[in-house]
Every structure is written in C-alpha cells, then in structure tokens.
Design an enzyme around this catalytic site. Sequence first.
Site, PDB file in Angstrom:
ATOM      1  N   PHE A  34       0.840  -1.203   0.000  1.00  0.00           N
ATOM      2  CA  PHE A  34       0.000   0.000   0.000  1.00  0.00           C
ATOM      3  C   PHE A  34       0.873   1.249   0.000  1.00  0.00           C
ATOM      4  O   PHE A  34       0.644   2.197  -0.760  1.00  0.00           O
ATOM      5  CB  PHE A  34      -0.916  -0.007   1.226  1.00  0.00           C
ATOM      6  N   SER A  80     -29.686  15.597  19.912  1.00  0.00           N
ATOM      7  CA  SER A  80     -28.986  14.691  20.813  1.00  0.00           C
ATOM      8  C   SER A  80     -29.963  13.609  21.255  1.00  0.00           C
ATOM      9  O   SER A  80     -31.178  13.752  21.092  1.00  0.00           O
ATOM     10  CB  SER A  80     -28.441  15.451  22.029  1.00  0.00           C
ATOM     11  N   LYS A 113     -24.773   2.397  21.074  1.00  0.00           N
ATOM     12  CA  LYS A 113     -24.466   3.819  21.220  1.00  0.00           C
ATOM     13  C   LYS A 113     -22.951   3.958  21.388  1.00  0.00           C
ATOM     14  O   LYS A 113     -22.369   3.367  22.285  1.00  0.00           O
ATOM     15  CB  LYS A 113     -25.192   4.396  22.442  1.00  0.00           C
TER      16      LYS A 113
END
Length: 250
Positions: A34, A80, A113
């Site tokens: 790479f 939120s 979450k």
Amino acid sequence: MEPAQRIFQLRETLDQHNYNYYVLDQPTISDYEFDQLLKELQALENQYPEFFDPNSPTQRVGGMVTKNFETIVHESRMYSLDNSYSREDLIDWENRIQKLLGAIPVHYTCELKYDGASISITYENGTLVRAVTRGDGFQGDEVTANIKTIKSVPLKLKGNFPPKFDIRGEIILPLDGFEKMNQELLEKGETPYSNPRNTASGSLKLQDSSEVARRPLDCLLYNIVGNNLPFQTQFDGLQAARQWGFKVPN
C-alpha cells in the site's frame, strides 16, 4: 500509460484498499505494498500538479493548519439522544409514537451507542465537501481537513447515491488505540489522556491536520438527512450507507 490515467488508476486502487482495510477489516495487500502505491501516486501528483484533487488518498496525511474554525449553520438540525433508565420510560415513549402515527405497525432498529464526538458530513455528487461538529445542534465548527484524515471516512462514494445529503455519526477513539497513545506518552514522561471520548472530541479541534492523521480515530455513521432519499426506514438507510462505502454499526 499516460500520467493522468495512472494517477486516476492509483487513486481508485488506493481508495478500494482503504475501504477493504478500514471499513471491511479485510485487507487484500500488505502495508508495504500500500505504501509503495501511495508513494508512486505522491510522486506523480508532485510532478503533475495540474491533476491535483483535494480528495486524493494522498491528502489523508493532513498538513493543513487551521487557525480559526469557521462556524457553519446546519441545514438540518442535529439532535442529541435522550436517556432512559426504566421500562416505564420506554413504554411511555412507545405509546407517544404510536399515538402520533395512529394504527400503523412500528418496527425498531436497535443500534449500539458509541461514545465520541458527533459529526455531520456533507456529500455532493458523491464527493465529501464539508464536515461540521454538532456544536449546539443548530451550528457547529467546520473541521473538514481533520475529518479527511480519518481513513474510514470515504472521500468519494460508490454505487447509486443521492446528489446531496448529510450523514451523521460519531468520531471515536477505539480503546486499543487510546491505550497505545497513552503508553507512548508515559514513555516520554508526559501526562496521559484522561478518557477516549474527550480525546476524540479534542482531536477534531487540533489546528494541524497532520497531528490528527497520527491519531487512530475511527468514524461510525448511522443517520442520513436529505431530500428525496432512496429509502424509508432507518434500517434501509444503514444498508444503503454500507453500499455507498460508509462504515456503519452492525
């Protein structure tokens, strides 16, 4: 092969390898291979500056210094999440939703979450054009140069995507990367960082994007906002985001 063709070919190849490694976690070439391809592209871009592209894989190493972050108003507000600590809270919430919708069956998409820093990234014609922090939900700071250094964030999309949309998610610092950073600080006799969430959030406001590039940040995206989106449910939106090249929670 003409230089322009080789530059384009290398960018496509490196983008695919980036996706394989940082999104799919299924690398198909070694780090050395790479790096050799990236060095070849850097040399060609230096030799032929007329083919500069701000979303080239070579731009992920950073190098831009931002003295003052511009405040940008969100086209769509960033909300939120509310917390719940009881079964009764959840039942009340579900009852409110059902009352709003009427006699329509409700399906839920359950997701983990992630604790980090919220971000909104705008794509136009499949190209990353802007990244803005949540701020107060109505406006935030533009941190595009820093977000471009995070290798799991696609600079260009693939597949059939809308002409313009915002995708929201969380910039996180995985625990193993956080522990490695702290170990390096301790070896230098410096104070370690207190927790990964604050470190991820603080990383977005570093003035030198090359410093951000050295941090092992990750980005998980899970909410798409825009007009005439090609799906109707959260679950289908997550599936679409995966097809476009985003790293999406399971």
